[in-house]
Design an enzyme around this catalytic site. Structure first.
Site, PDB file in Angstrom:
ATOM      1  CB  VAL A   1      -0.946   0.002   1.223  1.00  0.00           C
ATOM      2  CG1 VAL A   1      -1.641   1.353   1.390  1.00  0.00           C
ATOM      3  CG2 VAL A   1      -1.973  -1.123   1.110  1.00  0.00           C
ATOM      4  CD  GLU A   2       2.283   3.584   3.828  1.00  0.00           C
ATOM      5  OE1 GLU A   2       2.681   4.629   3.289  1.00  0.00           O
ATOM      6  OE2 GLU A   2       1.321   3.550   4.597  1.00  0.00           O
TER       7      GLU A   2
END
Length: 198
Positions: free
Chosen positions: A106-107
């Site tokens: 996600v990051e």
């Protein structure tokens, strides 16, 4: 059959500072507030210099995750190095390595050179102010093991603070406590791509 049983046992054992987090934490012209307890916890763990108990366990986990990760990190050597380091730092912090991988997905989409618009760096999107808070200005947040150690330590701190509630810990990591959006996204990626079945 013994190996199968050990695999099942291993899978039972296995089961964030984000781009958006950094936006929430760092306002233009003012440094973000620093949690003194978190600072002390980071200082203790960041200075510590592997995690698989058994060669068979290592091979099973690494092969499984390497196959899943091939579309994101095509170079096998880079991919296996990444997975070993994630596993080591996650286990050291008492976190599920597969969940940490989902958070990284996600990051930064596994880009260790990722840089957010507000300056968060690396796979776990760590804000540079932490280096100065810890008195370690020489730390390189693009270095994978350094970035993972900071990120896993921060996430574990929030998990403890939230008494094991991973959704709230992820929201704190992201700087969005009170909103389900970020935890939901990490959990979605975890279950869709990285979850290790018990």
């Amino acid at each position: 059959m013994a190996h199968r049983s050990r695999l099942v046992n291993w899978l039972v054992v296995l089961a964030v500072f984000a781009g958006p987090a950094s936006a929430a934490l760092e306002q233009p012209g003012s440094p973000p507030p620093v949690d003194a307890e978190l600072k002390a916890y980071l200082m203790q763990t960041v200075a510590q210099a592997d995690s698989f108990e058994d060669r068979f366990d290592a091979e099973v986990w690494l092969m499984d995750m390497s196959t899943r990760m091939r579309p994101y990190l095509p170079n096998e050597r880079e991919r296996l190095t990444f997975l070993r380091q994630v596993h080591s730092e996650a286990r050291k912090a008492g976190l599920k390595p597969d969940l940490v991988i989902a958070l990284i997905h996600v990051e930064s989409l596994f880009d260790r050179f990722a840089l957010s618009r507000v300056g968060a760096q690396g796979v776990m999107q760590i804000m540079p102010f932490w280096k100065h808070e810890l008195g370690r200005p020489e730390d390189n947040l693009i270095d994978l093991s350094t970035n993972l150690r900071y990120g896993c330590t921060i996430l574990k701190y929030y998990l403890d603070k939230e008494k094991g509630d991973m959704r709230r810990a992820l929201a704190r990591y992201n700087g969005s406590l009170g909103s389900p959006k970020y935890p939901d996204k990490v959990f979605e990626y975890w279950h869709r791509y990285w979850y290790v079945r018990d």
